[in-house]
Design an enzyme around this catalytic site. Structure first.
Site, PDB file in Angstrom:
ATOM      1  CB  VAL B  50      41.612  46.929  40.959  1.00  0.00           C
ATOM      2  CG1 VAL B  50      41.708  46.958  39.442  1.00  0.00           C
ATOM      3  CG2 VAL B  50      41.199  45.539  41.414  1.00  0.00           C
ATOM      4  CB  CYS B  51      42.699  52.155  41.997  1.00  0.00           C
ATOM      5  SG  CYS B  51      40.967  52.068  42.069  1.00  0.00           S
ATOM      6  N   GLY B  52      45.281  50.823  42.574  1.00  0.00           N
ATOM      7  CA  GLY B  52      46.692  50.984  42.866  1.00  0.00           C
ATOM      8  C   GLY B  52      47.515  50.312  41.800  1.00  0.00           C
TER       9      GLY B  52
END
Lengths: 182, 165
Positions: B50-52
């Site tokens: 998700v961060c990516g």
């Protein structure tokens, strides 16, 4: 302690005749997809969206908008601009389908072959893409998407509301049927 | 939240800080960008999918941030080495700051630190004078997108117009 505020993202750019639309104009459910031709998750959703349109041919239409995440997908922008070049010649969906069915062949050489397979002149389209003739259109879709809360690809809006569920066929059928009966 | 008051709220002056931004030890912080809006994007960790997506998304939106002359700074508790590899793999060109030692100190000061030792997924927009103008705490597994950020930047631009007029 503040609780996370859940905001439901909504589509801000309404669907117009400039959009690429597949399905009946009077469909009860409009799904707007923001997609990236090089994104594997979009590729995984592609056959499911196809099947959704087949099973709900009278009630669902699909709108496709460009959302290339170019820093991760080096071929995505070129693919989008090529699809738009096909679109101005009335062949958007043929090109769209080719791209999603050949996601491992989006490099310039194979892309030209794809353009040819779709029945369009590769040199002519390449020249347009090289001149960035369709860059503004792709950028406009992208900016509209980011302002609407697109948070990755694919992002779907079902009757204007961001679909935060999955992209498997049952998920899509459930979301479309819920919107149709809302 | 380790901060009982939760995420920093609009109207407060943003706590000053600098954090390592490169393996060379270059330090960056919001005060170096006074005169421009600053977006602090706290996120739990490099590499989680998700961060990516969230940081990749902000990179892909760089031309839109540029229209507002806004500076984006990503902040997590990862080390500069992790940040560098992560940024290279995702083509991220804006700074990723390492809130690494003392771990999570900046995240704590902004009320964006989680009991599990990661930064929360929190967005904080600072006006050109360094005051918080908008903040948003997202569930850790939900990419908040950028629409809220751009709404806040629009509001800032509108307020400045009123003041100038």
């Amino acid at each position: 302690m503040s609780t996370p505020l859940q905001v439901t993202a909504r589509l801000r750019d309404p669907v117009t005749t400039d959009d690429h639309i597949r399905g009946p104009a009077d469909a009860a459910v409009t799904i707007v997809e923001y997609g990236d031709f090089q994104c594997q998750f979009c590729g995984a959703a592609y056959p499911n969206l196809h099947e959704l349109l087949r099973q709900r041919a009278d009630t669902v239409r699909l709108v496709y908008r460009y959302f290339p995440i170019a820093n991760v997908h080096p071929y995505a922008e070129r693919a989008a601009e090529t699809a738009e070049a096909a679109g101005v010649r009335g062949r958007f969906w043929e090109m769209h389908d080719w791209l999603y069915e050949h996601q491992d062949q989006l490099d310039p050489v194979h892309l030209s072959l794809g353009v040819e397979q779709v029945g369009l002149p590769p040199d002519e389209l390449n020249a347009e893409v090289e001149n960035r003739a369709h860059a503004d259109r792709v950028r406009r879709d992208f900016v509209g998407g980011i302002r609407s809360g697109v948070n990755g690809t694919p992002t779907l809006f079902v009757n204007g509301i961001r679909h935060d569920g999955g992209y498997d066929l049952p998920d899509l059928l459930t979301a479309a049927d819920a919107a149709a009966n809302a | 939240m380790s901060d009982p008051n939760g995420l920093i709220q609009p109207g407060r002056t943003a706590p000053g800080f600098t954090l390592p931004a490169t393996p060379d030890g270059d330090l960056l912080g919001p005060e170096q960008f006074r005169g421009r809006p600053v977006v602090l994007a706290f996120y739990p960790a490099d590499w989680s999918p998700v961060c990516g997506d969230q940081m990749s998304l902000y990179q892909s939106a760089a031309p839109v941030f540029a229209q507002y002359q806004a500076v984006v700074l990503g902040v997590s508790v990862d080390s500069i080495w992790s940040h560098r590899a992560f940024a290279e793999s995702r083509g991220i060109e804006f700074p990723l700051l390492a809130d690494f030692e003392p771990k999570g100190e900046v995240a704590r000061r902004y009320g964006a630190y989680m009991p599990n030792g990661e930064a929360a997924r929190a967005l904080v927009v600072l006006d050109p004078a360094g005051k918080v103008t908008w903040s948003y705490l997202s569930p850790p597994d939900v990419n908040p997108g950028a629409d809220g950020i751009f709404d806040a930047l629009d509001q800032l631009a509108a307020d400045r117009k009123v003041m100038a007029g």
